[in-house]
Design a protein around this motif. Structure first.
Motif, PDB file in Angstrom:
ATOM      1  N   SER A 262      72.992  77.139  83.107  1.00 35.85           N
ATOM      2  CA  SER A 262      72.180  75.938  83.049  1.00 35.85           C
ATOM      3  C   SER A 262      72.949  74.825  82.343  1.00 35.85           C
ATOM      4  O   SER A 262      73.767  75.075  81.461  1.00 35.85           O
ATOM      5  CB  SER A 262      70.882  76.237  82.303  1.00 35.85           C
ATOM      6  OG  SER A 262      70.124  75.069  82.180  1.00 35.85           O
TER       7      SER A 262
ATOM      8  N   GLY B 215      71.569  72.547  80.433  1.00 32.77           N
ATOM      9  CA  GLY B 215      70.965  72.257  79.139  1.00 32.77           C
ATOM     10  C   GLY B 215      69.988  71.105  79.279  1.00 32.77           C
ATOM     11  O   GLY B 215      70.128  70.237  80.142  1.00 32.77           O
ATOM     12  N   TYR B 216      68.996  71.125  78.430  1.00 28.88           N
ATOM     13  CA  TYR B 216      67.911  70.141  78.509  1.00 28.88           C
ATOM     14  C   TYR B 216      68.420  68.719  78.307  1.00 28.88           C
ATOM     15  O   TYR B 216      68.058  67.811  79.049  1.00 28.88           O
ATOM     16  CB  TYR B 216      66.848  70.488  77.463  1.00 28.88           C
ATOM     17  CG  TYR B 216      65.669  69.566  77.481  1.00 28.88           C
ATOM     18  CD1 TYR B 216      64.721  69.658  78.492  1.00 28.88           C
ATOM     19  CD2 TYR B 216      65.512  68.604  76.505  1.00 28.88           C
ATOM     20  CE1 TYR B 216      63.642  68.813  78.524  1.00 28.88           C
ATOM     21  CE2 TYR B 216      64.437  67.753  76.526  1.00 28.88           C
ATOM     22  CZ  TYR B 216      63.498  67.856  77.533  1.00 28.88           C
ATOM     23  OH  TYR B 216      62.435  67.016  77.559  1.00 28.88           O
ATOM     24  N   THR B 217      69.273  68.486  77.339  1.00 29.13           N
ATOM     25  CA  THR B 217      69.754  67.139  77.037  1.00 29.13           C
ATOM     26  C   THR B 217      70.575  66.566  78.187  1.00 29.13           C
ATOM     27  O   THR B 217      70.397  65.412  78.565  1.00 29.13           O
ATOM     28  CB  THR B 217      70.602  67.157  75.750  1.00 29.13           C
ATOM     29  OG1 THR B 217      69.839  67.770  74.715  1.00 29.13           O
ATOM     30  CG2 THR B 217      70.987  65.764  75.326  1.00 29.13           C
TER      31      THR B 217
ATOM     32  N   LYS C 236      70.415  67.453  81.371  1.00 31.32           N
ATOM     33  CA  LYS C 236      69.520  67.219  82.510  1.00 31.32           C
ATOM     34  C   LYS C 236      68.748  65.919  82.334  1.00 31.32           C
ATOM     35  O   LYS C 236      68.590  65.146  83.276  1.00 31.32           O
ATOM     36  CB  LYS C 236      68.552  68.379  82.675  1.00 31.32           C
ATOM     37  CG  LYS C 236      69.159  69.622  83.253  1.00 31.32           C
ATOM     38  CD  LYS C 236      68.108  70.707  83.390  1.00 31.32           C
ATOM     39  CE  LYS C 236      68.699  72.010  83.847  1.00 31.32           C
ATOM     40  NZ  LYS C 236      67.698  73.069  83.950  1.00 31.32           N
ATOM     41  N   CYS C 237      68.268  65.675  81.111  1.00 34.58           N
ATOM     42  CA  CYS C 237      67.531  64.434  80.842  1.00 34.58           C
ATOM     43  C   CYS C 237      68.436  63.214  81.004  1.00 34.58           C
ATOM     44  O   CYS C 237      68.030  62.200  81.567  1.00 34.58           O
ATOM     45  CB  CYS C 237      66.925  64.465  79.446  1.00 34.58           C
ATOM     46  SG  CYS C 237      65.513  65.562  79.311  1.00 34.58           S
TER      47      CYS C 237
ATOM     48  N   SER D 172      69.124  62.691  84.729  1.00 31.28           N
ATOM     49  CA  SER D 172      67.913  62.182  85.381  1.00 31.28           C
ATOM     50  C   SER D 172      67.676  60.718  85.046  1.00 31.28           C
ATOM     51  O   SER D 172      67.305  59.918  85.913  1.00 31.28           O
ATOM     52  CB  SER D 172      66.700  63.006  84.962  1.00 31.28           C
ATOM     53  OG  SER D 172      66.852  64.344  85.341  1.00 31.28           O
TER      54      SER D 172
END
Length: 90
Positions: free
Chosen positions: A25, A27-29, A31-32, A35
């Motif tokens: 993955s 990672g959340y950061t 991906k944000c 996006s």
């Protein structure tokens, strides 16, 4: 290899599953951030295209430039007053 046979369906295990050694993955950061960047580019493209496609005439100068014809008159801008405030004042 384990095999199962229950009459109509025949199934067998070819390979056993391997445990993942690392995360795939982003990672959340990340991906944000991606996006947000994609959203900003799409929004900017929409705004630019909408402005380029708009062919309305907004000023008398623009009318004269585009069609080389004189302007006979214009409608003045005026300030809108609420009907309710005028009744209560009088």
């Amino acid at each position: 290899m384990a095999q199962a046979n229950s009459g109509l369906v025949s199934a067998s295990v070819e390979d056993t599953a391997l445990k993942a050694t690392s995360s795939q993955s982003l990672g959340y950061t990340k991906k944000c951030a991606i996006s947000f960047a994609v959203g900003a580019v799409v929004a900017a493209a929409y705004i630019i295209l909408r402005d380029l496609i708009d062919v309305r005439i907004k000023t008398s100068e623009e009318l004269t430039e585009r069609y080389d014809i004189p302007v006979l008159g214009t409608i003045p801008e005026f300030e809108f007053k609420s009907v309710h405030s005028a009744k209560s004042a009088g």
